[in-house]
Design a protein around this motif. Structure first.
Motif, PDB file in Angstrom:
ATOM      1  N   LYS A 191      -4.314   1.935   8.240  1.00  0.00           N
ATOM      2  CA  LYS A 191      -4.675   0.416   8.218  1.00  0.00           C
ATOM      3  C   LYS A 191      -3.422  -0.245   7.815  1.00  0.00           C
ATOM      4  O   LYS A 191      -3.457  -0.962   6.820  1.00  0.00           O
TER       5      LYS A 191
ATOM      6  N   TRP B 288      -3.551  -1.885   2.248  1.00  0.00           N
ATOM      7  CA  TRP B 288      -5.058  -1.502   2.105  1.00  0.00           C
ATOM      8  C   TRP B 288      -5.349  -0.478   1.020  1.00  0.00           C
ATOM      9  O   TRP B 288      -4.664   0.454   0.955  1.00  0.00           O
TER      10      TRP B 288
ATOM     11  N   TYR C  98      -7.383  -5.493   0.591  1.00  0.00           N
ATOM     12  CA  TYR C  98      -5.945  -5.791   0.674  1.00  0.00           C
ATOM     13  C   TYR C  98      -5.477  -5.990  -0.562  1.00  0.00           C
ATOM     14  O   TYR C  98      -6.276  -6.373  -1.666  1.00  0.00           O
TER      15      TYR C  98
END
Length: 383
Positions: A104, A61, A74
């Motif tokens: 994340k 991320w 991403y």
């Protein structure tokens, strides 16, 4: 310079910033090879060992270069490209610094950066170097062979990878008129490079129009810039604008990189969009242009080798081509670059790490189909 620096520090950068595009990854192969050939990987330094740094791993991320918005997307690298980057960084024994948001962290990225074989290579392997004794071929189905499913062999595509570069050129350049305006909503427009193939599925390079803000006092003092002037930002949410250097005039075929910096009240950041599709800098009178350039010195396939603490041999195939390529190496050639006994009559058990496949026993040749921009990582135990 790397040699004297390496004697003073434990880690030093040897490349520019590395972001999540294939051109950045491919550009690291030559410099990694050169560091290994010069004996600078794990060289004795003032306090312990010294390690060339290939920069962070832009995985998971991420944010955008120059953005203050924080992580919001991403990595744009495919899984094959991410494995290629991790494998090269591992063999080059570069410090592994994760560049994504650990809050994340998805399972695929976690598995990639914690792969035990890669970490073992990065931390404990020796004799790490590029292995030049490989050949490559692609399999193409011929029209007269389709019924039987047979394949004919053709030379591997060894064209150098290309990346798009936003640069500056003389406005007399015939290619400088490739821009068009797209209206997003009544308050926002973007200017995109339209000189792309109609069949291309890739998104065009776009810049966002930004009207230079004026205070009421400034408006009373000066009417500059006029309404036709605009700034160009990398995204609609970033306070980063395109610069054009006024210090050097360019001929029609010369080009240099455009740069982005924080938006300022300067003529160097003021642009005009002309009806012929050109973007002209108000001060330098140079035009913005997008061109494709080759990643210097990067050929179609590469291979690296190293030895492990328990006598195992690590070998990686790298396919820098955009299509699947079969890469082949002879076991006996390993003795040309590694300090191991002659392997001409050796029998090796081997596995491929990324597929987690045990490939059994091999006596003479390793031949493996590697996906475009991908890698195959082998662990060999020979006797």
């Amino acid at each position: 310079m790397a040699k004297p620096v390496s004697a003073l520090v434990n880690m030093y950068r040897i490349t520019g910033d590395d972001w999540d595009n294939w051109g950045d990854v491919a550009a690291h192969f030559d410099v990694s090879r050169d560091m290994a050939s010069a004996g600078l990987i794990g060289r004795d330094s003032r306090s312990g060992k010294s390690w060339p740094d290939l920069d962070m791993l832009p995985l998971g991320w991420l944010t955008d270069p120059g953005s203050n918005d924080g992580p919001h997307r991403y990595s744009r690298l495919t899984l094959h490209e991410q494995r290629t980057q991790m494998t090269l960084w591992g063999f080059a024994r570069s410090p592994l610094m994760f560049g994504g948001d650990v809050r994340k962290l998805d399972d695929t990225t976690l598995g990639l950066i914690t792969n035990p074989t890669l970490l073992n290579i990065n931390s404990f392997s020796s004799n790490n170097k590029e292995f030049p004794y490989v050949t490559a071929s692609t399999a193409v189905r011929g029209k007269n062979l389709m019924k039987t499913g047979q394949l004919r062999r053709v030379p591997a595509d060894v064209r150098e990878p290309e990346i798009k570069v936003l640069g500056l050129t003389s406005c007399t350049d015939s290619e400088a008129d490739g821009w068009s305006v797209t209206v997003i909503d009544h308050d926002l427009e973007k200017i995109c490079w339209k000189a792309e193939s109609h069949k291309s599925k890739k998104q065009p390079l776009c810049l966002y129009k930004r009207n230079p803000p004026l205070t009421s006092d400034e408006e009373m003092i000066s009417s500059w810039p006029p309404q036709s002037k605009l700034q160009l930002s990398a995204s609609c949410s970033m306070d980063i604008c395109l610069d054009a250097s006024p210090k050097q005039r360019l001929t029609a075929r010369e080009i240099k990189r455009g740069t982005f910096s924080r938006c300022r009240w300067e003529a160097n950041q003021m642009w005009e969009f002309h009806g012929n599709g050109s973007l002209v800098n108000s001060y330098s009178r140079q035009c913005a242009v997008v061109r494709k350039i080759k990643v210097n010195g990067v050929s179609g396939v590469r291979s690296w080798v190293a030895t492990g603490r328990e006598g195992e041999i690590y070998m990686a195939f790298f396919n820098l081509n955009p299509r699947s390529t079969t890469i082949t190496a002879q076991i006996s050639d390993l003795g040309k670059v590694l300090p191991v006994k002659v392997l001409s009559n050796a029998t090796c058990n081997y596995m491929e790490v990324w597929s987690n496949r045990d490939l059994g026993t091999i006596a003479q040749t390793i031949s493996y189909a590697v996906e475009g921009h991908g890698t195959a990582l082998f662990v060999l135990r020979c006797q």
